[in-house]
Design a protein around this motif. Structure first.
Motif, PDB file in Angstrom:
ATOM      1  N   ALA A   1       0.821  -1.210   0.000  1.00  0.00           N
ATOM      2  CA  ALA A   1       0.000   0.000   0.000  1.00  0.00           C
ATOM      3  C   ALA A   1       0.856   1.260   0.000  1.00  0.00           C
ATOM      4  CB  ALA A   1      -0.928   0.000   1.212  1.00  0.00           C
ATOM      5  N   LEU A   2       2.049   1.175   0.623  1.00  0.00           N
ATOM      6  CA  LEU A   2       2.922   2.338   0.731  1.00  0.00           C
ATOM      7  C   LEU A   2       3.636   2.681  -0.575  1.00  0.00           C
ATOM      8  CD1 LEU A   2       4.601   1.904   4.247  1.00  0.00           C
ATOM      9  CD2 LEU A   2       3.125   3.773   3.504  1.00  0.00           C
ATOM     10  N   LYS A   3       3.566   1.803  -1.563  1.00  0.00           N
ATOM     11  CA  LYS A   3       4.250   2.067  -2.838  1.00  0.00           C
ATOM     12  C   LYS A   3       3.829   3.406  -3.435  1.00  0.00           C
ATOM     13  CE  LYS A   3       6.474  -1.892  -3.197  1.00  0.00           C
ATOM     14  NZ  LYS A   3       7.954  -1.947  -3.060  1.00  0.00           N
ATOM     15  N   VAL A   4       2.581   3.792  -3.189  1.00  0.00           N
ATOM     16  CA  VAL A   4       2.085   5.060  -3.726  1.00  0.00           C
ATOM     17  C   VAL A   4       2.836   6.231  -3.118  1.00  0.00           C
ATOM     18  CG1 VAL A   4       0.071   6.592  -3.836  1.00  0.00           C
ATOM     19  CG2 VAL A   4      -0.205   4.137  -4.177  1.00  0.00           C
ATOM     20  N   ALA A   5       3.079   6.148  -1.792  1.00  0.00           N
ATOM     21  CA  ALA A   5       3.681   7.277  -1.077  1.00  0.00           C
ATOM     22  C   ALA A   5       5.197   7.201  -1.027  1.00  0.00           C
ATOM     23  CB  ALA A   5       3.122   7.339   0.346  1.00  0.00           C
ATOM     24  N   VAL A   6       5.730   5.981  -0.877  1.00  0.00           N
ATOM     25  CA  VAL A   6       7.178   5.806  -0.731  1.00  0.00           C
ATOM     26  C   VAL A   6       7.626   4.726  -1.720  1.00  0.00           C
ATOM     27  CG1 VAL A   6       9.054   5.522   0.942  1.00  0.00           C
ATOM     28  CG2 VAL A   6       6.786   6.213   1.739  1.00  0.00           C
ATOM     29  N   PRO A   7       7.751   5.053  -3.003  1.00  0.00           N
ATOM     30  CA  PRO A   7       8.044   4.033  -4.022  1.00  0.00           C
ATOM     31  C   PRO A   7       9.381   3.327  -3.832  1.00  0.00           C
ATOM     32  CG  PRO A   7       8.173   6.267  -4.941  1.00  0.00           C
ATOM     33  CD  PRO A   7       7.564   6.393  -3.586  1.00  0.00           C
ATOM     34  N   GLN A   8      10.333   3.977  -3.112  1.00  0.00           N
ATOM     35  CA  GLN A   8      11.644   3.346  -2.922  1.00  0.00           C
ATOM     36  C   GLN A   8      11.629   2.260  -1.846  1.00  0.00           C
ATOM     37  OE1 GLN A   8      11.129   6.624  -2.349  1.00  0.00           O
ATOM     38  NE2 GLN A   8      12.046   7.717  -4.081  1.00  0.00           N
ATOM     39  N   LEU A   9      10.566   2.223  -1.024  1.00  0.00           N
ATOM     40  CA  LEU A   9      10.502   1.257   0.074  1.00  0.00           C
ATOM     41  C   LEU A   9      10.190  -0.132  -0.479  1.00  0.00           C
ATOM     42  CD1 LEU A   9      10.624   0.837   3.144  1.00  0.00           C
ATOM     43  CD2 LEU A   9       8.182   1.336   3.225  1.00  0.00           C
ATOM     44  N   ALA A  10      11.164  -1.031  -0.377  1.00  0.00           N
ATOM     45  CA  ALA A  10      11.020  -2.353  -0.985  1.00  0.00           C
ATOM     46  C   ALA A  10      10.568  -3.420  -0.001  1.00  0.00           C
ATOM     47  CB  ALA A  10      12.357  -2.781  -1.607  1.00  0.00           C
ATOM     48  N   ASP A  11      10.825  -3.215   1.308  1.00  0.00           N
ATOM     49  CA  ASP A  11      10.520  -4.277   2.266  1.00  0.00           C
ATOM     50  C   ASP A  11      10.368  -3.668   3.654  1.00  0.00           C
ATOM     51  OD1 ASP A  11      10.029  -6.775   3.233  1.00  0.00           O
ATOM     52  OD2 ASP A  11      12.095  -7.482   3.140  1.00  0.00           O
ATOM     53  N   LEU A  12       9.544  -4.302   4.502  1.00  0.00           N
ATOM     54  CA  LEU A  12       9.367  -3.905   5.896  1.00  0.00           C
ATOM     55  C   LEU A  12       9.525  -5.140   6.764  1.00  0.00           C
ATOM     56  CD1 LEU A  12       6.266  -1.484   6.056  1.00  0.00           C
ATOM     57  CD2 LEU A  12       8.603  -0.954   6.758  1.00  0.00           C
ATOM     58  N   ALA A  13      10.193  -4.994   7.894  1.00  0.00           N
ATOM     59  CA  ALA A  13      10.387  -6.133   8.792  1.00  0.00           C
ATOM     60  C   ALA A  13      10.575  -5.631  10.219  1.00  0.00           C
ATOM     61  CB  ALA A  13      11.600  -6.955   8.363  1.00  0.00           C
ATOM     62  N   LEU A  14      10.267  -6.510  11.178  1.00  0.00           N
ATOM     63  CA  LEU A  14      10.469  -6.191  12.595  1.00  0.00           C
ATOM     64  C   LEU A  14      11.643  -6.997  13.122  1.00  0.00           C
ATOM     65  CD1 LEU A  14       8.731  -4.514  14.825  1.00  0.00           C
ATOM     66  CD2 LEU A  14       8.276  -6.801  15.727  1.00  0.00           C
ATOM     67  N   TRP A  15      12.449  -6.390  13.959  1.00  0.00           N
ATOM     68  CA  TRP A  15      13.536  -7.112  14.602  1.00  0.00           C
ATOM     69  C   TRP A  15      13.706  -6.589  16.025  1.00  0.00           C
ATOM     70  CZ3 TRP A  15      18.305  -4.729  16.028  1.00  0.00           C
ATOM     71  CH2 TRP A  15      18.429  -3.385  15.655  1.00  0.00           C
ATOM     72  N   ARG A  16      14.328  -7.395  16.892  1.00  0.00           N
ATOM     73  CA  ARG A  16      14.528  -7.002  18.281  1.00  0.00           C
ATOM     74  C   ARG A  16      16.003  -6.769  18.577  1.00  0.00           C
ATOM     75  NH1 ARG A  16      10.716  -6.982  22.171  1.00  0.00           N
ATOM     76  NH2 ARG A  16       8.709  -7.987  21.737  1.00  0.00           N
ATOM     77  N   ASP A  17      16.247  -5.729  19.350  1.00  0.00           N
ATOM     78  CA  ASP A  17      17.594  -5.459  19.849  1.00  0.00           C
ATOM     79  C   ASP A  17      17.988  -6.599  20.784  1.00  0.00           C
ATOM     80  OD1 ASP A  17      19.706  -4.554  21.589  1.00  0.00           O
ATOM     81  OD2 ASP A  17      19.311  -2.520  20.899  1.00  0.00           O
ATOM     82  N   GLU A  18      19.067  -7.319  20.480  1.00  0.00           N
ATOM     83  CA  GLU A  18      19.459  -8.491  21.270  1.00  0.00           C
ATOM     84  C   GLU A  18      19.890  -8.122  22.683  1.00  0.00           C
ATOM     85  OE1 GLU A  18      22.400 -10.709  19.216  1.00  0.00           O
ATOM     86  OE2 GLU A  18      21.086 -11.250  17.539  1.00  0.00           O
ATOM     87  N   ILE A  19      20.330  -6.893  22.890  1.00  0.00           N
ATOM     88  CA  ILE A  19      20.793  -6.475  24.218  1.00  0.00           C
ATOM     89  C   ILE A  19      19.617  -5.996  25.081  1.00  0.00           C
ATOM     90  CG2 ILE A  19      22.273  -4.869  25.486  1.00  0.00           C
ATOM     91  CD1 ILE A  19      24.134  -4.852  23.060  1.00  0.00           C
ATOM     92  N   LYS A  20      18.853  -5.040  24.561  1.00  0.00           N
ATOM     93  CA  LYS A  20      17.740  -4.470  25.322  1.00  0.00           C
ATOM     94  C   LYS A  20      16.425  -5.217  25.134  1.00  0.00           C
ATOM     95  CE  LYS A  20      19.422   0.316  25.378  1.00  0.00           C
ATOM     96  NZ  LYS A  20      19.057   1.728  25.040  1.00  0.00           N
TER      97      LYS A  20
END
Length: 331
Positions: free
Chosen positions: A219-238
């Motif tokens: 859906a974001l391709k319309v607003a941010v065409p350069q955005l190719a991927d989204l992902a979540l990750w966790r800081d291993e320390i905090k």
């Protein structure tokens, strides 16, 4: 062959009397609602009437808390109220096929000690009255009128569907800085301003999380065409969750950025789209156009409609933006 699931219930009509700056409101509500007007016209006040209904049944809420949270009856009551000073809210809940499956009505005032008390509470199902207050028990013990039947599990069995529905109402007004600095909202759950937004994403199952982020990315391709991927990750320390996006540009492999580098507009869009996917009840949005380029704003109704076609979720949006209203699909 699998049948298409029924659309969820929605708010089909809203009636207000002496609510904040309104002396009288009586309006039908569609699947998409846009509230338009200048500052101080009452857009936020109308959305707050829906929030009030949610607060009646929310955990830690209830009638007394919902009124106190808003400064008391004197702050809620319209200054124009004279002869009939009671505050009243009536809402119809249903669908296109049955717009008045349920009707809930509550009116209230304050006593000489400035305590809020219920003047009338009524629930109907398909036009048949389920409860009507005050009743004989209220007459014998007026203290009972400091609580609605709606919020009491031992009293709302016959119309608990109304309580369960009102619990699903959600208000959202994303503040990008809170997403970047979640420590400001430590301890908050489902913060309407986005303080625990990344934790909300992290709490979903991995399968659901990936599917939603993929749909948001599309859906974001319309607003941010350069955005190719989204992902979540966790800081291993905090152990802190972070959102990161892969951007296509002059580097062969592109580059990853976290929410700290995302623009305000990108964060607000991600938050809005996630909220539409995360739940079935009415979603109340306050000025979603903030931080967004006008050419992006005019595509918001299409983005919402595309996701609504799958979820069936009702969206009520307040806006100052003429660009948002340029969409040909708006009636």
């Amino acid at each position: 062959m699998a049948t298409k699931s029924a659309k969820p219930l929605r708010l089909t009509a809203l009636h207000l009397e002496n609510w904040r700056n309104f002396t009288l409101v009586d309006v039908d509500l569609q699947q998409r609602v846009f509230l338009v007007g200048p500052n101080a016209a009452g857009k936020s006040n109308l959305l707050d009437a829906c929030r009030f209904l949610h607060d009646l049944v929310a955990v830690g809420g209830g009638f007394k808390e919902a009124v106190v949270k808003r400064g008391g009856v004197s702050k809620l009551r319209s200054l124009a109220a004279r002869r009939y000073p009671d505050i009243a809210i009536r809402v119809k809940i249903g669908s296109d096929e049955n717009p008045a499956a349920w009707t809930y009505e509550v009116s209230f005032a304050q006593d000489n000690r400035q305590r809020a008390f219920i003047k009338r509470e009524r629930v109907t199902k398909a036009g048949v009255t389920i409860i009507s207050r005050p009743d004989d028990k209220d007459d014998a013990d007026p203290e009972r009128l400091t609580q609605t039947y709606l919020e009491q599990v031992n009293a709302n069995l016959e119309f608990r569907a109304v309580s369960d529905f009102l619990k699903t109402i959600r208000y959202l007004h994303i503040v990008p800085q809170l997403i970047r600095e979640p420590d400001r909202s430590v301890g908050k759950i489902n913060d309407p301003y986005g303080g625990d937004f990344l934790e909300q994403i992290a709490r979903t199952t991995e399968k659901t999380q990936k599917a939603r982020l993929r749909r948001i990315g599309d859906a974001l391709k319309v607003a941010v065409p350069q955005l190719a991927d989204l992902a979540l990750w966790r800081d291993e320390i905090k152990g802190t969750p972070h959102l990161r996006g892969k951007y296509d540009h002059w580097r062969p492999q592109g580059a990853w950025q976290t929410e700290e580098q995302f623009s305000d507009g990108t964060l607000r869009l991600i938050g809005l789209l996630w909220a539409i996917l995360d739940g079935t009840g009415p979603l109340l949005l306050e000025e979603p156009e903030l931080s967004l380029h006008p050419e992006v704003v005019r595509f918001l109704p299409q983005m919402f409609a595309r996701i609504q076609s799958r979820t069936g979720r009702q969206i009520l949006t307040s806006t100052h933006s003429t660009d948002l209203l340029r969409d040909d699909g708006i009636g």
